[in-house]
Design a protein around this motif. Structure first.
Motif, mmCIF file in Angstrom:
data_model
loop_
_atom_site.group_PDB
_atom_site.id
_atom_site.type_symbol
_atom_site.label_atom_id
_atom_site.label_comp_id
_atom_site.label_asym_id
_atom_site.label_seq_id
_atom_site.Cartn_x
_atom_site.Cartn_y
_atom_site.Cartn_z
ATOM 1 N N PHE A 52 -47.973 24.139 42.428
ATOM 2 C CA PHE A 52 -47.369 23.870 43.738
ATOM 3 C C PHE A 52 -47.850 24.874 44.780
ATOM 4 N N THR A 53 -47.902 26.147 44.418
ATOM 5 C CA THR A 53 -48.376 27.146 45.375
ATOM 6 C C THR A 53 -49.853 26.945 45.690
ATOM 7 N N ALA A 54 -50.630 26.484 44.711
ATOM 8 C CA ALA A 54 -52.035 26.168 44.990
ATOM 9 C C ALA A 54 -52.140 25.011 45.975
ATOM 10 N N GLY A 55 -51.255 24.018 45.835
ATOM 11 C CA GLY A 55 -51.241 22.910 46.782
ATOM 12 C C GLY A 55 -50.933 23.377 48.193
ATOM 13 N N LEU A 56 -49.985 24.303 48.334
ATOM 14 C CA LEU A 56 -49.673 24.844 49.652
ATOM 15 C C LEU A 56 -50.853 25.636 50.211
ATOM 16 N N ALA A 57 -51.554 26.364 49.341
ATOM 17 C CA ALA A 57 -52.727 27.100 49.797
ATOM 18 C C ALA A 57 -53.820 26.150 50.290
ATOM 19 N N LEU A 58 -53.992 25.017 49.608
ATOM 20 C CA LEU A 58 -54.973 24.025 50.054
ATOM 21 C C LEU A 58 -54.560 23.416 51.390
ATOM 22 N N LEU A 59 -53.266 23.208 51.581
ATOM 23 C CA LEU A 59 -52.787 22.731 52.881
ATOM 24 C C LEU A 59 -53.092 23.742 53.978
ATOM 25 N N ALA A 60 -52.937 25.019 53.661
ATOM 26 C CA ALA A 60 -53.240 26.054 54.649
ATOM 27 C C ALA A 60 -54.716 26.024 55.025
ATOM 28 N N VAL A 61 -55.585 25.855 54.028
ATOM 29 C CA VAL A 61 -57.020 25.780 54.312
ATOM 30 C C VAL A 61 -57.319 24.579 55.205
ATOM 31 N N ALA A 62 -56.639 23.464 54.949
ATOM 32 C CA ALA A 62 -56.912 22.238 55.704
ATOM 33 C C ALA A 62 -56.407 22.310 57.135
ATOM 34 N N LEU A 63 -55.269 22.970 57.347
ATOM 35 C CA LEU A 63 -54.602 22.903 58.645
ATOM 36 C C LEU A 63 -54.915 24.083 59.556
ATOM 37 N N LEU A 64 -55.279 25.213 58.985
ATOM 38 C CA LEU A 64 -55.510 26.415 59.785
ATOM 39 C C LEU A 64 -56.998 26.592 60.073
ATOM 40 N N PRO A 65 -57.349 27.429 61.044
ATOM 41 C CA PRO A 65 -58.770 27.702 61.308
ATOM 42 C C PRO A 65 -59.433 28.315 60.075
ATOM 43 N N PRO A 66 -60.729 28.043 59.858
ATOM 44 C CA PRO A 66 -61.615 27.282 60.753
ATOM 45 C C PRO A 66 -61.603 25.765 60.530
ATOM 46 N N VAL A 67 -61.111 25.310 59.352
ATOM 47 C CA VAL A 67 -61.192 23.877 59.063
ATOM 48 C C VAL A 67 -60.346 23.078 60.042
ATOM 49 N N GLY A 68 -59.149 23.570 60.342
ATOM 50 C CA GLY A 68 -58.267 22.839 61.243
ATOM 51 C C GLY A 68 -58.875 22.624 62.615
ATOM 52 N N ASP A 69 -59.596 23.630 63.121
ATOM 53 C CA ASP A 69 -60.260 23.483 64.415
ATOM 54 C C ASP A 69 -61.505 22.607 64.309
ATOM 55 N N LEU A 70 -62.269 22.802 63.234
ATOM 56 C CA LEU A 70 -63.495 22.026 63.068
ATOM 57 C C LEU A 70 -63.201 20.539 62.921
ATOM 58 N N ALA A 71 -62.054 20.209 62.341
ATOM 59 C CA ALA A 71 -61.699 18.800 62.136
ATOM 60 C C ALA A 71 -61.518 18.070 63.445
#
Length: 272
Positions: A52-71
């Protein structure tokens, strides 16, 4: 033509996103501790907590910079975010068995209400494999072969709704295929494998058509679209392989029902 609204739109959302993810992590860890203290013998599987904590970490990668901005500015970034939100993070979150954890820590009356909700008719319909497939992989042609993607990316609210759709439909699909949480009328392993195979095929077809430029309606440069198609093709294959592995790991063979034994009574003639 680049799609999206630039990096400025995402900067204001960074703090709420971090707060929401940390709150979710703290809530899960608190419930896991309560489950361990409430029943020390049974405890709570630490692998569930790690997933579950790994899933939250993946959400953080997806939603926060740089991926969140690049998206918001590059279709390749959008595709990376799509995979993280719709496939990788949902699998990890679902393997954390949050519903089971909640049921084990709620007072009995509230747990019964949650169980009744899980066995309600709407929940049963929503967790049918065909419905989960339609909402997850089945939405890809509608999204990328119609103007829907461009309309969603043109507004911040549309981008948020699109991300929410990826996450919720991904969690639903992962739950239906390999979720350890209770589900009403869970289909057989054979059915789930067939549905997973359909999702794999649909992802591959959409990615190949996108790479070739057939029927695609995406306002982005061709190299970005082709790069996004490659990310979708290979990244989707890996995610679905992990989902298949989770199905095998969580599968438990059904115990064959024992045939009813005949009851024999000894016959004795009258008077003996």
């Amino acid at each position: 033509m680049h799609h999206g609204t630039g990096t400025g739109t995402g900067q204001w959302a960074t703090v709420p996103t971090v707060v929401a993810l940390l709150t979710a992590a703290a809530g899960y860890l608190l419930l896991a501790r309560r489950a361990r203290l409430g029943n020390p013998v049974r405890g709570w599987n630490p692998w569930r907590t790690a997933a579950f904590t790994a899933g939250l970490a993946l959400l953080a990668v997806a939603l926060l910079p740089p991926v969140g901005d690049l998206a918001r500015t590059d279709f390749r970034g959008h595709t990376v975010q799509h995979l993280l939100l719709g496939m990788y993070a949902p699998l990890a979150l679902v393997l954390g068995a949050p519903v089971t954890l909640l049921l084990r820590t709620l007072p009995a009356p509230r747990a019964r209400r949650v169980t009744a909700l899980l066995h309600s008719r709407p929940a049963w319909l929503l967790t049918r494999p065909a419905v989960a497939l339609l909402l997850s992989a089945g939405s890809l042609p509608l999204l990328y072969f119609t103007p829907l993607h461009n309309l969603a990316m043109a507004r911040p609210a549309g981008h948020v709704l699109l991300g929410a759709h990826f996450l919720l439909s991904g969690c639903l699909f992962a739950h239906v295929i390999a979720g350890p949480d209770p589900a009403p009328g869970r289909p057989s392993v054979r059915t789930r494998l067939v549905v997973l195979g359909c999702a794999i095929a649909l992802h591959a077809i959409v990615a190949q058509l996108m790479y070739g430029g057939f029927w695609v309606d995406i306002h982005a440069p061709v190299p970005e679209v082709q790069g996004g198609a490659e990310i979708m093709y290979y990244g989707g294959d890996l995610a679905e392989l992990l989902l298949a592995g989770a199905l095998v790991a969580t599968w438990r063979p059904e115990r064959p029902s024992r045939p009813a034994t005949r009851q024999y009574t000894s016959y004795r003639p009258a008077g003996t």
